[in-house]
Design an enzyme around this catalytic site. Structure first.
Site, short mmCIF file in Angstrom:
data_model
loop_
_atom_site.label_atom_id
_atom_site.label_comp_id
_atom_site.label_asym_id
_atom_site.label_seq_id
_atom_site.Cartn_x
_atom_site.Cartn_y
_atom_site.Cartn_z
N PRO A 199 -6.81 1.78 -7.57
CA PRO A 199 -6.57 2.05 -6.15
C PRO A 199 -7.48 1.19 -5.29
CG PRO A 199 -7.92 3.78 -7.13
CD PRO A 199 -7.56 2.85 -8.24
N GLU B 83 4.63 -6.08 -3.28
CA GLU B 83 5.10 -5.35 -2.10
C GLU B 83 4.08 -5.60 -1.00
OE1 GLU B 83 7.93 -3.86 -1.95
OE2 GLU B 83 8.49 -3.41 -4.02
N CYS C 78 3.73 0.26 5.98
CA CYS C 78 4.24 -1.10 5.77
C CYS C 78 5.59 -1.33 6.45
CB CYS C 78 4.35 -1.40 4.28
SG CYS C 78 5.33 -0.18 3.39
#
Ligand code: NAD
Length: 490
Positions: free
Chosen positions: A161, A232, A266
């Protein structure tokens, strides 16, 4: 003792934990554990892996402190933690472990046209160990949840993470162990760029979510080892509002999709292109919606401190180039936390940074356009191509405009909900990324394919004869036949 990384609650400024900054050998060891666990995990029937992943889902829902961990490190409202991150995680688990997931991974039989005596069996195998590298804006949804699809396919995963918000991932790792799920199948390592690089150097595939510059470095590193990647990345998603749109509904969606998680989403609406005759009314409606937003309840903190500087610079640039601040425009000074006022800009123009560079913060610029063609020209001039939305009462017309947008996923008369349609692929084009999440397309990405060509059960008896005619020794009679066949077929 090793240095740790201090985690701070962005909404209060209070420290909430510390995690180790793990050096590359720790990451390598985590990948080795995942590699050792992979064959046994892959050998479990699909339904059994699904049962175990769904068991974890239940634990995530019932855990009394997971949502506290998530909100404390991200500063986001509790509502967004549960109604978006947790809900999505469970929904994705349901989808990938269900019938559609199984169908995506099933062997496929294909019949070669010319050699009808054969059949090709396309088999999908897990790739091995997947490195999932996550951003800070969705500590659950773009971190553990991105592990679910690779896991369902029989891969094991090492998750790294973001160093800004790693506590939720560690919490899920703990729940995994407490639930008695197989050891080594999900590993969590903490640290910054060095840990991320080390992960890229040892896994069999990288699933990366984050900024464009980092994504490029991940791609270069992966190219050295010729391993596949999914990237992504960021976006500059437009909302195109046509004059016949349901304006109050469009304004409500613009405000939600621009200011949810303080704009740190996003696929958020990064810019609005609205047809000139309705532009003023649209801005008024957005302003009305925004006056209802409650700080801390609807709009949370800005998780990453440097983002506030970027937002301030973009607003200053826009104002210098002629934009008008309708509402907001400043960081909140009345709290120790990192809060920025939701900001509405009217009179935006294509040369402004706020219309070109990813903002990823609570600013909504609105530009009036002469019509669909100008809207599409400006929308598609962006180097990004992540998401977007089109608004019109004429659904067919809106769909036509959506098809002409350069983006991985577009909503008609809605915004953000495309992320929950886990049956369909979503991803970025151009600088917004490579590959997809969701749908059978995503599941197949996490598998390597192997084709096994075998005799057809009925026509396979022809195989020895055909092989004797077409292989060594080459005969001119066979070549004449092949030539005739080609002329006839093609
Ligand atoms: P970031 O690129 O700074 O960091 C992402 C992750 O990469 C972190 O875990 C970080 O530690 C790691 N990292 C940093 N350098 C690395 C390196 N050299 N090699 C490997 N890993 C490295 O991004 P961020 O600031 O955490 O996230 C914000 C960005 O993420 C925004 O641009 C946003 O649009 C994007 N994002 C995209 C999606 C999507 O689905 N397209 C979803 C969420 C966020």
């Amino acid at each position: 003792m090793r240095d740790g990384i201090a985690i701070v609650n962005p909404a209060t400024g209070a420290p909430v934990g510390e995690v180790p900054d793990q050096p590359p050998p720790d990451v390598e060891a985590a990948v080795a554990r995942a590699r050792a666990a992979q064959p046994a995990w892959a050998a479990l029937p699909f339904t059994e892996r699904g049962r175990l992943l769904r068991r974890l889902s239940r634990r995530l829902i019932d855990d009394p402190t997971l949502m506290d961990t998530l909100t404390s490190e991200s500063g986001k409202p509790r509502y967004e933690a549960e109604a978006i991150e947790l809900f999505y995680t469970c929904e994705l688990t349901r989808y990938v472990t269900g019938r559609a997931g199984r169908r995506a991974l099933r062997d496929e039989l294909r019949r070669p046209f010319v050699f009808a005596n054969k059949r090709a069996r396309v088999v999908r195998h897990p790739r091995g160990v997947i490195g999932v590298i996550g951003p800070w804006n969705w500590p659950l949804l773009n971190n553990f949840a991105d592990c679910i699809t690779p896991l369902a396919c029989g891969n094991t995963v090492v998750l790294k993470p973001s160093e800004v918000a790693p506590l939720t991932s560690l919490h899920v790792g703990r729940l995994w162990r407490e639930a008695g799920l197989p050891d080594g199948v999900l590993g969590v390592v903490t640290g910054g760029a060095p840990a991320g690089r080390a992960l890229c150097d040892h896994v069999d595939m990288v699933f990366f979510t984050g900024g464009h510059a980092t994504g490029k470095e991940v791609a270069q590193r992966a190219a050295e080892r010729m391993i596949p990647i999914v990237l992504e990345l960021g976006g500059k998603s437009p909302m195109i509002v046509l004059a016949d749109a349901d304006l109050p509904r469009a304004a409500r969606a613009a405000v939600w999709s621009a200011f949810a998680h303080s704009g740190q989403v996003c696929i958020r609406t990064e810019r609005v292109l609205v047809e000139a005759p309705v532009a003023d009314r649209f801005v008024d409606l957005c302003a009305q919606e925004m006056t209802r937003l409650r700080a801390g309840v609807d709009v949370g903190a800005v998780t990453s401190r440097p983002l506030i500087d970027r937002v301030e610079q973009q607003i200053a640039d826009a104002v210098a180039r002629g934009a008008r601040v309708v509402l907001g425009g400043k960081a909140r000074a009345d709290t120790p936390g990192q809060f920025f006022q939701p900001t509405l800009l009217a009179g935006a123009q294509p040369d402004m940074a706020v219309m070109n560079d990813e903002t990823f913060g609570p600013v909504l610029p609105v530009m009036a356009v002469s019509g669909v063609d100008e809207a599409l020209r400006i929308a598609n001039a962006s180097r990004f191509g992540l998401s977007g939305s089109v608004w019109s009462r004429d659904t067919a017309r809106a769909r036509d405009v959506a098809r002409r947008l350069h983006a991985g996923s577009v909503c008609v008369n809605d915004a953000l909900f495309n992320y929950f349609a886990v049956e369909a692929p979503i991803g970025g084009v151009k600088a917004s990324g490579l590959g997809v999440r969701h749908g059978p397309e995503a599941m197949r990405q996490f598998c390597r394919v192997e084709t096994i060509l075998e005799d057809h059960p009925l026509l396979g008896f022809l195989s020895p004869f055909l092989a004797s005619q077409l292989g060594f020794p080459y005969r001119s009679r066979s070549l004449r036949l092949i030539r005739r066949l080609m002329r006839w077929l093609y």
